[in-house]
Scaffold this motif. Structure first.
Motif, mmCIF file in Angstrom:
data_model
loop_
_atom_site.group_PDB
_atom_site.id
_atom_site.type_symbol
_atom_site.label_atom_id
_atom_site.label_comp_id
_atom_site.label_asym_id
_atom_site.label_seq_id
_atom_site.Cartn_x
_atom_site.Cartn_y
_atom_site.Cartn_z
ATOM 1 N N PHE A 213 -5.321 -11.954 -0.754
ATOM 2 C CA PHE A 213 -5.514 -12.300 -2.166
ATOM 3 C C PHE A 213 -6.795 -13.114 -2.380
ATOM 4 O O PHE A 213 -7.275 -13.246 -3.490
ATOM 5 N N GLN B 119 2.216 6.889 0.450
ATOM 6 C CA GLN B 119 2.452 6.515 1.863
ATOM 7 C C GLN B 119 1.553 7.280 2.835
ATOM 8 O O GLN B 119 1.441 8.503 2.801
ATOM 9 N N GLY C 197 2.318 -6.930 3.014
ATOM 10 C CA GLY C 197 1.603 -8.178 2.745
ATOM 11 C C GLY C 197 1.162 -8.341 1.298
ATOM 12 O O GLY C 197 0.822 -9.454 0.881
ATOM 13 N N ASP D 291 -6.287 -14.377 3.999
ATOM 14 C CA ASP D 291 -5.324 -14.020 2.970
ATOM 15 C C ASP D 291 -5.944 -12.927 2.091
ATOM 16 O O ASP D 291 -7.011 -13.121 1.502
ATOM 17 N N ALA E 173 1.568 -0.711 12.481
ATOM 18 C CA ALA E 173 2.605 -0.043 13.285
ATOM 19 C C ALA E 173 2.101 1.331 13.705
ATOM 20 O O ALA E 173 1.310 1.958 12.983
ATOM 21 N N ILE F 254 -1.412 -4.934 6.168
ATOM 22 C CA ILE F 254 -0.710 -3.891 6.940
ATOM 23 C C ILE F 254 -0.741 -4.314 8.409
ATOM 24 O O ILE F 254 -1.823 -4.624 8.939
ATOM 25 N N ARG G 268 4.366 2.396 4.746
ATOM 26 C CA ARG G 268 5.759 2.622 4.372
ATOM 27 C C ARG G 268 6.456 1.299 4.034
ATOM 28 O O ARG G 268 7.344 1.248 3.191
ATOM 29 N N LYS H 169 3.070 -8.075 -1.170
ATOM 30 C CA LYS H 169 4.226 -8.848 -1.672
ATOM 31 C C LYS H 169 4.872 -8.393 -2.974
ATOM 32 O O LYS H 169 5.989 -8.810 -3.297
HETATM 33 P P1 FAD Z 1 4.724 -5.269 8.035
HETATM 34 O O1 FAD Z 1 4.866 -4.736 9.404
HETATM 35 O O2 FAD Z 1 5.781 -6.177 7.537
HETATM 36 O O3 FAD Z 1 3.313 -6.000 7.980
HETATM 37 C C1 FAD Z 1 2.863 -6.770 6.907
HETATM 38 C C2 FAD Z 1 1.569 -7.415 7.359
HETATM 39 O O4 FAD Z 1 1.008 -8.108 6.269
HETATM 40 C C3 FAD Z 1 1.735 -8.420 8.493
HETATM 41 O O5 FAD Z 1 0.877 -8.053 9.556
HETATM 42 C C4 FAD Z 1 1.322 -9.752 7.891
HETATM 43 O O6 FAD Z 1 0.609 -10.568 8.803
HETATM 44 C C5 FAD Z 1 0.406 -9.288 6.771
HETATM 45 N N1 FAD Z 1 0.322 -10.208 5.649
HETATM 46 C C6 FAD Z 1 1.321 -10.822 4.975
HETATM 47 N N2 FAD Z 1 0.837 -11.528 3.947
HETATM 48 C C7 FAD Z 1 -0.504 -11.397 3.973
HETATM 49 C C8 FAD Z 1 -1.562 -11.884 3.169
HETATM 50 N N3 FAD Z 1 -1.336 -12.662 2.111
HETATM 51 N N4 FAD Z 1 -2.825 -11.539 3.488
HETATM 52 C C9 FAD Z 1 -3.074 -10.749 4.552
HETATM 53 N N5 FAD Z 1 -2.118 -10.240 5.345
HETATM 54 C C10 FAD Z 1 -0.843 -10.546 5.059
HETATM 55 N N6 FAD Z 1 5.034 3.343 8.357
HETATM 56 C C11 FAD Z 1 3.966 3.777 7.684
HETATM 57 O O7 FAD Z 1 3.133 2.980 7.215
HETATM 58 N N7 FAD Z 1 3.793 5.136 7.485
HETATM 59 C C12 FAD Z 1 4.644 6.056 7.967
HETATM 60 O O8 FAD Z 1 4.428 7.254 7.752
HETATM 61 C C13 FAD Z 1 5.787 5.604 8.697
HETATM 62 N N8 FAD Z 1 6.645 6.496 9.223
HETATM 63 C C14 FAD Z 1 7.691 6.023 9.993
HETATM 64 C C15 FAD Z 1 8.546 6.939 10.631
HETATM 65 C C16 FAD Z 1 9.579 6.471 11.423
HETATM 66 C C17 FAD Z 1 10.463 7.473 12.099
HETATM 67 C C18 FAD Z 1 9.785 5.077 11.580
HETATM 68 C C19 FAD Z 1 10.881 4.562 12.454
HETATM 69 C C20 FAD Z 1 8.959 4.177 10.962
HETATM 70 C C21 FAD Z 1 7.902 4.623 10.143
HETATM 71 N N9 FAD Z 1 7.039 3.727 9.498
HETATM 72 C C22 FAD Z 1 5.956 4.210 8.853
HETATM 73 C C23 FAD Z 1 7.324 2.280 9.451
HETATM 74 C C24 FAD Z 1 6.526 1.451 10.424
HETATM 75 O O9 FAD Z 1 7.205 1.398 11.657
HETATM 76 C C25 FAD Z 1 6.351 0.016 9.897
HETATM 77 O O10 FAD Z 1 7.625 -0.537 9.644
HETATM 78 C C26 FAD Z 1 5.522 -0.083 8.625
HETATM 79 O O11 FAD Z 1 4.310 0.611 8.783
HETATM 80 C C27 FAD Z 1 5.234 -1.551 8.323
HETATM 81 O O12 FAD Z 1 4.548 -1.659 7.121
HETATM 82 P P2 FAD Z 1 3.591 -2.904 6.873
HETATM 83 O O13 FAD Z 1 2.540 -2.935 7.916
HETATM 84 O O14 FAD Z 1 3.151 -2.842 5.466
HETATM 85 O O15 FAD Z 1 4.596 -4.125 6.972
#
Ligand code: FAD
Length: 324
Positions: A309, A251, A213, A307, A272, A269, A238, A215
């Protein structure tokens, strides 16, 4: 009768890591009035660091100094620590569950033909038994273990067991032991630090973490400003690392670092399961996400739908007011 415990100290660039002091506190609890002996490995005069361990509760400290111990290798430190263990015949050993602790202790345990309870978050006693609590299933449950016979060997997770107050009136001998360290197969020529980790993530009391998020790499800037005001460290999901917004050294999660700060702020975040595995045991979790259905809100103590930001700079302003 109290148990004799050894605590393997760990320092970085000449400064003892906080988890060393937490390990001393855990060892004191396990020893119940037995002797707590610190071990320090390194190069040059380690007396000052040894004294620091005494101020935090060690009864005495043994240092092993050798140019081959200038930087950590499991082979070098393993030889030094094993020699001290053989001399001292302790009933228990405690070390921090850090990158070094995770590397050294299983190898030592195998050499000593003993077990190891790793990643302990709490030490308590009940009915004369010492109970070790540790997370299982990526932090979704906790198990309690007792050791009924043999050597007690445990690593403790940073930031979970309170250290004793530093007290310079505590006294204890700091002695040096000569250990003939055999030539090492791995030779470390240089250490290249990744990322800007000014504050160590695993030991930080406050972490501001960003996800996809944010970006962009620049999107981390408001998070860094908030972390600065709070004296905290920056972490990441991640998702953010994969997107190239920050270095993988930040991470947090199942395949990243496991952290338990007093305050974890997750911005952008989703929550997940793999991310939660690394932070869900934080003491207070604040989640900022524009999606009210985001899974991170299920583990958050405080949720802000909005948001990041807009929210993060406002949080910084409010924190600055409190700081003054
Ligand atoms: P996203 O799931 O894309 O989430 C982004 C979030 O940001 C969304 O909820 C959205 O609503 C929010 N957002 C967007 N814009 C804004 C804004 N302007 N203001 C507020 N909110 C906003 N992940 C880890 O983190 N650590 C690990 O160690 C890890 N190990 C893994 C191991 C395996 C084997 C696998 C398969 C996956 C692993 N993952 C790990 C990946 C995990 O499954 C997720 O894909 C990852 O955590 C998603 O990251 P994210 O939450 O940043 O992204």
């Amino acid at each position: 009768m109290g148990k004799k415990m050894l605590v393997i100290g760990e320092s970085r660039e000449g400064v003892l890591r906080n988890v060393t002091f937490e390990a001393i506190a855990a060892a004191k609890q396990i020893s119940s009035d037995g002797e707590v002996v610190g071990i320090l490995c390194g190069e040059g005069d380690l007396t000052e660091q040894g004294n620091e361990m005494v101020y935090y509760g060690a009864d005495r400290v043994i240092t092993v100094s050798d140019e081959k111990l200038k930087t950590y290798t499991s082979e070098g430190y393993g030889q030094a620590v094993k020699a001290v263990i053989e001399d001292e015949s302790p009933e228990g050993i405690v070390m921090g569950h850090t990158a070094v602790g995770k590397d050294l202790t299983p190898k030592l345990a195998s050499k000593l033909e003993t077990g190891l309870i790793s990643d302990v978050t709490e030490v308590s006693s009940e009915g004369g038994n010492i109970i070790f609590t540790r997370p299982i299933y990526s932090g979704k449950a906790f198990e309690k273990k007792i050791i009924t016979e043999g050597l007690i060997f445990a690593t403790i997770r940073p930031n979970n067991i309170a250290s004793l107050e530093r007290d310079e009136s505590r006294s204890g001998e700091v002695t040096t032991k000569d250990v003939d360290i055999a030539d090492l197969r791995p030779i470390i020529k240089d250490i290249i630090r990744k990322g800007s980790e000014c504050v160590d993530l695993s030991e930080s009391k406050v972490i501001v973490a960003g996800g996809r998020g944010v970006k962009s790499a620049e999107g981390f800037e408001p998070l860094e400003e908030l972390a600065d005001v709070l004296g905290g460290a920056i972490g990441a999901s991640r998702g953010a690392c994969d997107a190239g917004y920050c270095d993988y050294s930040l991470q947090i999660g199942q395949t990243g670092k496991v952290v338990t700060p007093d305050l974890y702020i997750a911005a952008g975040i989703s929550g997940a399961i793999q991310h939660l595995a690394g932070m869900s045991n934080s003491k207070v979790i604040v989640a900022i996400n524009k999606d009210p259905e985001a899974n991170i809100f299920n583990v958050a103590d405080y949720g802000i739908v909005g948001d990041l930001f807009e929210v993060v700079p406002k949080l910084k302003e409010e924190m600055l007011k409190v700081k003054v």
